[in-house]
Design a protein around this motif. Structure first.
Motif, PDB file in Angstrom:
ATOM      1  N   LYS A  20      -1.843  -9.893  12.635  1.00 20.49           N
ATOM      2  CA  LYS A  20      -2.632 -10.845  11.868  1.00 20.49           C
ATOM      3  C   LYS A  20      -1.914 -11.219  10.567  1.00 20.49           C
ATOM      4  O   LYS A  20      -1.847 -12.391  10.205  1.00 20.49           O
ATOM      5  CB  LYS A  20      -4.007 -10.251  11.551  1.00 20.49           C
ATOM      6  CG  LYS A  20      -4.936 -11.205  10.854  1.00 20.49           C
ATOM      7  CD  LYS A  20      -6.308 -10.607  10.651  1.00 20.49           C
ATOM      8  CE  LYS A  20      -7.214 -11.588   9.940  1.00 20.49           C
ATOM      9  NZ  LYS A  20      -8.535 -11.034   9.698  1.00 20.49           N
ATOM     10  N   ALA A  21      -1.339 -10.215   9.893  1.00 19.01           N
ATOM     11  CA  ALA A  21      -0.611 -10.475   8.648  1.00 19.01           C
ATOM     12  C   ALA A  21       0.599 -11.363   8.907  1.00 19.01           C
ATOM     13  O   ALA A  21       0.894 -12.273   8.121  1.00 19.01           O
ATOM     14  CB  ALA A  21      -0.183  -9.162   8.007  1.00 19.01           C
ATOM     15  N   ARG A  22       1.316 -11.120  10.001  1.00 16.24           N
ATOM     16  CA  ARG A  22       2.484 -11.939  10.337  1.00 16.24           C
ATOM     17  C   ARG A  22       2.073 -13.372  10.637  1.00 16.24           C
ATOM     18  O   ARG A  22       2.754 -14.320  10.239  1.00 16.24           O
ATOM     19  CB  ARG A  22       3.229 -11.361  11.551  1.00 16.24           C
ATOM     20  CG  ARG A  22       4.011 -10.097  11.323  1.00 16.24           C
ATOM     21  CD  ARG A  22       5.405 -10.338  10.753  1.00 16.24           C
ATOM     22  NE  ARG A  22       6.228 -11.269  11.476  1.00 16.24           N
ATOM     23  CZ  ARG A  22       7.095 -10.955  12.425  1.00 16.24           C
ATOM     24  NH1 ARG A  22       7.259  -9.709  12.774  1.00 16.24           N
ATOM     25  NH2 ARG A  22       7.821 -11.887  12.997  1.00 16.24           N
ATOM     26  N   MET A 131       6.685 -11.147   3.991  1.00 15.04           N
ATOM     27  CA  MET A 131       5.363 -11.385   3.413  1.00 15.04           C
ATOM     28  C   MET A 131       4.302 -10.570   4.144  1.00 15.04           C
ATOM     29  O   MET A 131       3.378 -10.027   3.524  1.00 15.04           O
ATOM     30  CB  MET A 131       5.025 -12.879   3.469  1.00 15.04           C
ATOM     31  CG  MET A 131       5.837 -13.719   2.511  1.00 15.04           C
ATOM     32  SD  MET A 131       5.664 -15.509   2.776  1.00 15.04           S
ATOM     33  CE  MET A 131       3.918 -15.771   2.514  1.00 15.04           C
ATOM     34  N   ALA A 132       4.432 -10.468   5.464  1.00 13.14           N
ATOM     35  CA  ALA A 132       3.478  -9.688   6.249  1.00 13.14           C
ATOM     36  C   ALA A 132       3.565  -8.208   5.878  1.00 13.14           C
ATOM     37  O   ALA A 132       2.536  -7.531   5.741  1.00 13.14           O
ATOM     38  CB  ALA A 132       3.737  -9.880   7.739  1.00 13.14           C
ATOM     39  N   LYS A 133       4.775  -7.697   5.710  1.00  9.65           N
ATOM     40  CA  LYS A 133       4.941  -6.294   5.320  1.00  9.65           C
ATOM     41  C   LYS A 133       4.302  -6.027   3.967  1.00  9.65           C
ATOM     42  O   LYS A 133       3.662  -5.000   3.765  1.00  9.65           O
ATOM     43  CB  LYS A 133       6.429  -5.932   5.278  1.00  9.65           C
ATOM     44  CG  LYS A 133       7.065  -5.808   6.642  1.00  9.65           C
ATOM     45  CD  LYS A 133       8.543  -5.495   6.529  1.00  9.65           C
ATOM     46  CE  LYS A 133       9.207  -5.439   7.891  1.00  9.65           C
ATOM     47  NZ  LYS A 133      10.659  -5.228   7.790  1.00  9.65           N
ATOM     48  N   ILE A 134       4.491  -6.946   3.040  1.00  9.00           N
ATOM     49  CA  ILE A 134       3.891  -6.799   1.715  1.00  9.00           C
ATOM     50  C   ILE A 134       2.371  -6.823   1.811  1.00  9.00           C
ATOM     51  O   ILE A 134       1.679  -6.011   1.195  1.00  9.00           O
ATOM     52  CB  ILE A 134       4.402  -7.894   0.758  1.00  9.00           C
ATOM     53  CG1 ILE A 134       5.878  -7.651   0.452  1.00  9.00           C
ATOM     54  CG2 ILE A 134       3.582  -7.948  -0.518  1.00  9.00           C
ATOM     55  CD1 ILE A 134       6.560  -8.789  -0.270  1.00  9.00           C
ATOM     56  N   ALA A 135       1.830  -7.749   2.607  1.00 13.29           N
ATOM     57  CA  ALA A 135       0.376  -7.846   2.765  1.00 13.29           C
ATOM     58  C   ALA A 135      -0.191  -6.568   3.374  1.00 13.29           C
ATOM     59  O   ALA A 135      -1.241  -6.075   2.940  1.00 13.29           O
ATOM     60  CB  ALA A 135       0.020  -9.049   3.633  1.00 13.29           C
ATOM     61  N   ILE A 136       0.507  -6.022   4.360  1.00 15.98           N
ATOM     62  CA  ILE A 136       0.042  -4.778   4.983  1.00 15.98           C
ATOM     63  C   ILE A 136       0.116  -3.630   3.983  1.00 15.98           C
ATOM     64  O   ILE A 136      -0.811  -2.814   3.879  1.00 15.98           O
ATOM     65  CB  ILE A 136       0.867  -4.469   6.254  1.00 15.98           C
ATOM     66  CG1 ILE A 136       0.500  -5.467   7.347  1.00 15.98           C
ATOM     67  CG2 ILE A 136       0.634  -3.042   6.732  1.00 15.98           C
ATOM     68  CD1 ILE A 136       1.412  -5.436   8.542  1.00 15.98           C
ATOM     69  N   GLU A 138      -0.078  -3.863   0.715  1.00 19.68           N
ATOM     70  CA  GLU A 138      -1.152  -4.054  -0.261  1.00 19.68           C
ATOM     71  C   GLU A 138      -2.492  -3.621   0.312  1.00 19.68           C
ATOM     72  O   GLU A 138      -3.309  -3.009  -0.387  1.00 19.68           O
ATOM     73  CB  GLU A 138      -1.214  -5.521  -0.697  1.00 19.68           C
ATOM     74  CG  GLU A 138      -0.076  -5.940  -1.588  1.00 19.68           C
ATOM     75  CD  GLU A 138      -0.078  -7.417  -1.895  1.00 19.68           C
ATOM     76  OE1 GLU A 138      -0.808  -8.199  -1.233  1.00 19.68           O
ATOM     77  OE2 GLU A 138       0.674  -7.816  -2.801  1.00 19.68           O
ATOM     78  N   LYS A 139      -2.708  -3.929   1.585  1.00 20.31           N
ATOM     79  CA  LYS A 139      -3.963  -3.544   2.234  1.00 20.31           C
ATOM     80  C   LYS A 139      -4.072  -2.019   2.309  1.00 20.31           C
ATOM     81  O   LYS A 139      -5.133  -1.451   2.052  1.00 20.31           O
ATOM     82  CB  LYS A 139      -4.030  -4.154   3.634  1.00 20.31           C
ATOM     83  CG  LYS A 139      -5.373  -4.044   4.294  1.00 20.31           C
ATOM     84  CD  LYS A 139      -5.398  -4.825   5.591  1.00 20.31           C
ATOM     85  CE  LYS A 139      -6.771  -4.809   6.201  1.00 20.31           C
ATOM     86  NZ  LYS A 139      -6.815  -5.574   7.447  1.00 20.31           N
ATOM     87  N   GLN A 140      -2.963  -1.347   2.628  1.00 20.59           N
ATOM     88  CA  GLN A 140      -2.979   0.115   2.697  1.00 20.59           C
ATOM     89  C   GLN A 140      -3.226   0.718   1.323  1.00 20.59           C
ATOM     90  O   GLN A 140      -3.976   1.684   1.195  1.00 20.59           O
ATOM     91  CB  GLN A 140      -1.662   0.633   3.285  1.00 20.59           C
ATOM     92  CG  GLN A 140      -1.501   0.346   4.754  1.00 20.59           C
ATOM     93  CD  GLN A 140      -0.110   0.697   5.269  1.00 20.59           C
ATOM     94  OE1 GLN A 140       0.825   0.857   4.505  1.00 20.59           O
ATOM     95  NE2 GLN A 140       0.012   0.778   6.602  1.00 20.59           N
ATOM     96  N   LEU A 141      -2.609   0.152   0.281  1.00 23.63           N
ATOM     97  CA  LEU A 141      -2.848   0.642  -1.080  1.00 23.63           C
ATOM     98  C   LEU A 141      -4.300   0.457  -1.487  1.00 23.63           C
ATOM     99  O   LEU A 141      -4.894   1.330  -2.112  1.00 23.63           O
ATOM    100  CB  LEU A 141      -1.938  -0.091  -2.067  1.00 23.63           C
ATOM    101  CG  LEU A 141      -0.503   0.384  -2.154  1.00 23.63           C
ATOM    102  CD1 LEU A 141       0.317  -0.537  -3.049  1.00 23.63           C
ATOM    103  CD2 LEU A 141      -0.440   1.807  -2.668  1.00 23.63           C
TER     104      LEU A 141
END
Length: 165
Positions: A20-22, A131-136, A138-141
């Motif tokens: 979804k993030a990708r 960008m997807a890795k960063i979003a994931i 951020e979501k984990q944090l």
């Protein structure tokens, strides 16, 4: 470095959140450049026709590709002019060697500008992946920050109290 694929072309197994993030990141990257490229240097009618033909070949070309596409078209056109001049000269003509050297220079230029045009799509997909890795991340944090503090085990509390004394 392997080329980055679009999420729609991926065969690797990834989590639903990562997929979804990708997808979101790819849409953002694709939305960055929805405009068509425009020539950035003056061109004659033949060059403009070549420019339009190339611009229509790839849907992912946008205004950011205008310079590379313009320079590619100019180099192609000039290469063609030199090649025609070479064909018209006698094989033993002294000017032929100089024209062949010039044609070689334009061949290198064509390769460089072609490579520059192939980079943007790969770069965009790589950017979407990042960008997807960063979003994931951020979501984990966010999930880690929203976790309820764990209750203190009463036995551990007694143990720590005994150490203080």
């Amino acid at each position: 470095m392997r080329p980055t694929k679009s999420i729609n072309n991926m065969t690797a197994k990834i989590s639903k959140d990562e997929r979804k993030a990708r997808e979101i990141a790819e849409k953002q990257v694709q939305a960055m450049g929805t405009s068509k490229p425009e020539p950035v240097i003056s061109m004659n009618e033949a060059e403009l026709a070549i420019f339009e033909k190339y611009a229509n070949l790839n849907d992912s070309f946008n205004e950011f590709d205008s310079t590379s596409l313009s320079l590619l078209v100019k180099s192609l056109y000039r290469y063609n002019e030199i090649d025609q001049a070479i064909e018209e000269l006698d094989v033993l003509d002294d000017r032929r060697a100089g024209l062949i050297r010039q044609a070689s220079i334009f061949e290198k230029s064509i390769q460089q500008h072609s490579a520059a045009l192939s980079i943007p799509l790969t770069s965009r997909l790589r950017m979407a992946n990042d960008m997807a890795k960063i979003a994931i991340g951020e979501k984990q944090l966010e999930q880690m920050n929203n976790q309820q503090p764990q209750e203190v085990n009463p036995l551990l509390a007694l143990l720590y109290d005994d150490d203080d004394e």
